[in-house]
Scaffold this motif. Structure first.
Motif, short mmCIF file in Angstrom:
data_model
loop_
_atom_site.label_atom_id
_atom_site.label_comp_id
_atom_site.label_asym_id
_atom_site.label_seq_id
_atom_site.Cartn_x
_atom_site.Cartn_y
_atom_site.Cartn_z
N TYR A 11 0.81 -1.21 0.00
CA TYR A 11 0.00 0.00 0.00
C TYR A 11 0.85 1.27 0.00
N HIS A 12 2.16 1.13 -0.08
CA HIS A 12 3.03 2.30 -0.03
C HIS A 12 3.10 2.98 -1.40
N ALA A 13 2.97 4.30 -1.40
CA ALA A 13 3.00 5.05 -2.66
C ALA A 13 4.33 4.88 -3.39
N ASN A 14 5.42 4.79 -2.62
CA ASN A 14 6.74 4.61 -3.22
C ASN A 14 7.11 3.14 -3.40
N GLY A 15 6.15 2.25 -3.24
CA GLY A 15 6.41 0.82 -3.24
C GLY A 15 7.31 0.32 -4.36
N PRO A 16 7.05 0.69 -5.63
CA PRO A 16 7.90 0.19 -6.74
C PRO A 16 9.35 0.66 -6.66
N GLN A 17 9.61 1.73 -5.90
CA GLN A 17 10.99 2.24 -5.81
C GLN A 17 11.68 1.84 -4.50
N LEU A 18 10.98 1.06 -3.65
CA LEU A 18 11.54 0.68 -2.36
C LEU A 18 12.21 -0.70 -2.46
N TYR A 19 13.38 -0.82 -1.81
CA TYR A 19 14.15 -2.06 -1.85
C TYR A 19 14.76 -2.35 -0.48
N ARG A 20 14.94 -3.64 -0.21
CA ARG A 20 15.66 -4.04 1.00
C ARG A 20 17.09 -4.41 0.61
N LEU A 21 18.05 -3.89 1.35
CA LEU A 21 19.45 -4.21 1.10
C LEU A 21 19.77 -5.58 1.70
N ASN A 55 3.34 0.77 30.94
CA ASN A 55 3.00 -0.37 30.09
C ASN A 55 4.18 -0.77 29.22
N LYS A 56 4.13 -2.02 28.78
CA LYS A 56 5.09 -2.51 27.80
C LYS A 56 4.56 -2.18 26.41
N GLU A 57 5.39 -1.58 25.57
CA GLU A 57 4.98 -1.25 24.21
C GLU A 57 5.99 -1.83 23.22
N LYS A 58 5.49 -2.24 22.07
CA LYS A 58 6.35 -2.83 21.04
C LYS A 58 6.66 -1.80 19.96
N GLY A 59 7.94 -1.65 19.68
CA GLY A 59 8.33 -0.68 18.67
C GLY A 59 9.68 -0.98 18.08
N ASN A 60 10.30 0.04 17.48
CA ASN A 60 11.50 -0.19 16.72
C ASN A 60 12.34 1.08 16.65
N TRP A 61 13.50 0.96 16.01
CA TRP A 61 14.35 2.10 15.71
C TRP A 61 14.37 2.26 14.19
N ALA A 62 14.26 3.48 13.70
CA ALA A 62 14.20 3.70 12.25
C ALA A 62 14.95 4.97 11.89
N GLY A 63 15.38 5.01 10.62
CA GLY A 63 16.10 6.17 10.11
C GLY A 63 15.24 7.40 10.00
N ALA A 64 15.88 8.56 9.89
CA ALA A 64 15.17 9.85 9.90
C ALA A 64 14.22 10.01 8.73
N ASP A 65 14.49 9.33 7.61
CA ASP A 65 13.64 9.47 6.42
C ASP A 65 12.53 8.42 6.34
N TRP A 66 12.29 7.72 7.40
CA TRP A 66 11.34 6.62 7.38
C TRP A 66 9.96 7.05 6.88
N PHE A 67 9.43 8.14 7.43
CA PHE A 67 8.08 8.59 7.07
C PHE A 67 8.03 9.24 5.69
N LYS A 68 9.19 9.60 5.14
CA LYS A 68 9.22 10.10 3.77
C LYS A 68 9.20 8.95 2.77
N MET A 69 9.73 7.82 3.18
CA MET A 69 9.83 6.67 2.29
C MET A 69 8.56 5.83 2.28
N PHE A 70 7.98 5.62 3.46
CA PHE A 70 6.86 4.70 3.60
C PHE A 70 5.56 5.46 3.87
#
Length: 793
Positions: free
Chosen positions: A50-60, A112-127
């Motif tokens: 569902y990501h708008a940039n989906g066709p340009q996104l890649y996993r290294l 409370n215990k919450e589940k999350g992650n660490w992400a790069g500064a451009d995360w919300f621009k990419m996804f």
């Protein structure tokens, strides 16, 4: 004319209520299974798309050459996401993404215990993760920034807008400022998280992250739309040569790492690798169940054909009269296919009602949140297409057959079937039972493998073993915690481990020993443990001893597993030298190989080191058998006393192990259900053919009874033909099932072997089911009064 056709169709359904009900039931069950699978496949294919940039996104990805092996994985060095955009103009943006974590959030009196992650500064621009408050530019820019989901914002601050700028204390340590609130992630998202911390925070928490020789986090890239992918992959292939000091370009045969990319939209379904290449993953199950859906629907359509043909004698004179009064064959074909489509429509309505009843349980079984998408045009068109295709497929043969009858022959009452027509119907039954046999054998094999996974000896005892995260005050007061717990009821032994015994994922090539070949670089899995680990895990020491407080030198001592002993090559490893991470020490023990990763993977060489000072990871508790409840009460009381600000969290080792194989368990249960329904529908088809045969041989049976034939001999006569068809199906299905199951089992390094008795048992089961199905009609025909069957003569 159309109205007349409807009237005739409903009249025919009503006059043959039992056969119409069986037809509708068979088609409805087939459609129910197929539609449920269709909805599941549709959901699987939609994950992360569902990501708008989906066709340009890649996993290294990294392709690693080490110890003569070629492997691949998504773990990358922490700094690489910041370095690639500087070096390659094709990279628009890059963002690191660490493994998920569970952290303690404190806001006023809410903890409370919450589940999350660490992400790069451009995360919300990419996804395409919509922000309901804050901006993508500032969401993860500063060191102590924090992005949370709408759910957390409403839980802690009542609204997303009120959350912006507020502080949340994490793990009762530092305070982080909420800089963004994002919309709750949709269900079809692979990596679920409720908060994101900035990438610089990951470095602060993990000192090893700066080293280019360490892999762990994942890296995602957004490339320019006009990027030549082949050329880009060639450019980044050897990128790490200038950064990773372990790579020697002059000795690449010993150790090398190559970079390549994988489309982000493929990650969920194509997550497995083999020999350094993307090899599959959940896409295998998507394909498998898609084929099963087609097969089950095909069985249902064949069932319809056989039942319609079985009643053809009742419609033959109708066709003859219609032809005599001038009906064209095309109109007759349209009429019979129309009846099939009408019946299919009714079956679809019944199927939709069944799906509405079954969907909650189906979602619970598969871990999905699937809903019937009636509001989507594609789904409505798909339903219309299913009705049309199924109706045409199911009704084509009866329509063509009945419309081809010669009126002179049928009006004389001499409806005879050519050998070709008989063989075609028999072939349909063979196809049904070939599919049913495949599912029966698949059910046996999957059940045995899942049972093997659940019951196999891992090399340590996972029963009565509990994990507690070492966090907050627990890690700082470990010695006191251990002393207190050992006096409590239900506790047998205690230790700690920086990982979990069922999943030790960290590895390194930084190990050295006397006589090591400098041209070979071996990757060792490793973990740090506390004293008494052998007592807690109940592993088996083959040589040497466990870590002990009686030996001050154990701070530089190591325990290795059998695989590590083989790779190191010492004939007698005890007392021999081993250097790990530059720290020279001595091997004091060799532990029997135990499974510390998935059974999909072979056991890797393992180095266990003593880590009694820098405590993190998990507290491991062995409870007394039958006293788990008492042990948990003791654990909760002490943990609340020593770590009062954190919620008490614990995990059972056996449940954690089972969760690793959730996909296999779901597949096993689904295969069981679908196999049962496929067999049931196939039996309906066999019942139809038995009915048809008995109807065709009514007079023959009457003559045989008049001449003294017993009921048993007549039943045997009628059943024999069907048993031959089932035997043919067994012969065809067995090699196909062997090939398919062999391919599936290849995904496990440790598995149950295929045995001949599985195929024999499946064949016997198919024969018994066929006999029980056919015997009803056979006995009914054999018991018929011959006077009635011969009266017309």
């Amino acid at each position: 004319m159309l109205r007349n056709y409807f009237k005739i169709a409903f009249r025919n359904f009503w006059q043959n209520k039992s056969f119409s009900a069986i037809n509708i039931l068979g088609l409805a069950l087939g459609l129910t299974c197929s539609l449920l699978i269709f909805l599941w496949v549709r959901d699987e294919l939609s994950v992360d798309r569902y990501h708008a940039n989906g066709p340009q996104l890649y996993r290294l990805m990294e392709r690693k050459f080490s110890d003569g092996k070629r492997t691949a994985g998504p773990g990358t060095p922490w700094p690489i996401s910041m370095e690639l955009p500087k070096k390659f103009p094709e990279v628009v943006r890059a963002a690191g993404f660490a493994w998920g974590g569970s952290l303690t959030f404190s806001v006023n009196n809410k903890v409370n215990k919450e589940k999350g992650n660490w992400a790069g500064a451009d995360w919300f621009k990419m996804f395409s993760v919509p922000l309901v408050a804050g901006t993508p530019e500032t969401a993860l820019k500063t060191p102590n920034s924090l992005a949370i989901s709408r759910k957390l914002a409403e839980n802690y601050f009542d609204s997303p807008q009120a959350a912006i700028g507020k502080a949340i204390q994490i793990d009762h340590n530092e305070a982080y400022q909420v800089t963004a609130v994002f919309e709750n992630l949709p269900q079809n998202t692979n990596d679920q998280y409720d908060f994101l911390l900035p990438w610089v925070d990951f470095e602060k928490r993990n000192g090893w992250a700066k080293d280019w020789g360490n892999q762990g986090p994942r890296t995602f890239l957004q490339l320019r739309p006009d990027t030549d992918l082949a050329a880009f992959q060639a450019k980044i292939k050897n990128f790490l040569w200038g950064y990773n000091k372990e790579i020697d370009p002059k000795n690449l045969a010993s150790y090398n790492i190559e970079l390549f990319i994988q489309p982000f939209e493929d990650v969920y379904l194509h997550s497995e690798t083999e020999n350094g290449e993307i090899a599959g993953g959940r896409i295998g199950y998507v394909r498998l169940f898609s084929i099963v859906a087609v097969f089950i629907l095909l069985i249902a359509c064949i069932n319809f054909m056989n039942l319609a043909t079985a009643r053809s004698a009742k419609r033959a004179k109708e066709v003859g009269i219609r032809k005599v009064v001038g009906a064209e064959r095309s109109r007759l074909i349209a009429q019979f296919i129309g009846e099939a489509m009408l019946l299919t429509f009714i079956a679809v309505v019944v199927a939709l009602l069944l799906i509405a009843l079954l969907l909650p349980g189906f979602n619970e079984l598969t871990g999905k949140a699937i809903a019937m998408p009636f509001g989507e045009l594609n789904f409505v068109l798909a339903l219309v297409g299913i009705v049309a295709i199924t109706g045409i497929l199911a009704g084509s043969y009866p329509a063509l057959f009945l419309s081809s009858l010669q009126p002179v022959r049928v009006l004389k009452g001499a409806l005879k079937f050519r050998p070709g027509a008989t063989r075609f119907r028999q072939g349909l039954v063979v196809v049904q039972f070939v599919i049913s046999m495949l599912l029966i054998i698949g059910t046996f094999v999957v059940y045995r493998q899942v049972n093997f996974i659940q019951t196999t000896n891992l090399g340590f005892d996972r029963e009565n073993l509990i994990y507690i995260p070492l966090e907050g005050g627990l890690s700082k007061k470990y010695t006191v915690l251990k002393q207190e717990l050992m006096t409590m009821p239900g506790i047998q032994s205690i230790s700690h481990m920086d990982m979990k015994p069922t999943f030790i994922a960290q590895s390194t090539g930084d190990a050295d020993w006397t006589g090591k070949d400098p041209t070979i670089k071996i990757q060792f899995s490793h973990t740090g443990v506390g004293y008494d680990m052998e007592k807690v895990l109940k592993t088996r020491l083959l040589a040497g001893r466990d870590f002990s407080r009686a030996y001050a030198t154990d701070s530089a001592a190591y325990i290795i597993n059998e695989q590590a002993a083989r790779r190191i090559g010492y004939k007698n490893p005890i007392g021999q030298s081993l250097t790990f991470w530059g720290k020279q020490g001595t091997i004091i023990g060799v532990v029997q190989d135990f499974h510390f990763q998935s059974l999909h993977d072979p056991i890797q060489p393992l180095i266990i080191r003593l880590n009694e000072t820098d405590l993190y990871g998990n507290l491991l508790i062995r409870t007394q058998p039958g006293q788990t409840k008492e042990a948990l009460a003791s654990l909760e009381a002490i943990c609340k006393q020593l770590n009062p600000t954190s919620p008490f969290t614990y995990f059972f080792a056996d449940q954690e192990y089972q969760n690793m194989y959730k996909s296999e368990q779901v597949v096993g249960e689904l295969v069981n259900y679908f196999a049962f329904l496929a067999i049931f529908i196939a039996c309906l088809g066999l019942f139809g053919l038995a009915s048809f045969t008995a109807e065709q041989r009514t007079k023959e049976i009457g003559v045989r009874k008049v001449l003294g034939a017993s009921v048993f001999s007549i039943v045997g006569l009628l059943s024999n033909d069907f048993l031959k068809l089932v035997v043919v199906a067994i012969v065809i299905a067995s090699p196909l099932a062997w090939y398919a199951m062999t391919k599936w089992l290849q995904g496990f390094a440790y598995k149950e072997e295929l045995s001949w008795w599985i195929f024999a048992l499946a064949g016997l089961l198919a024969i018994v089911i066929a006999l029980l199905t056919v015997s009803f009609q056979s006995v009914k025909a054999a018991l018929m009064n011959p006077v009635k069957s011969l009266r017309s003569e």
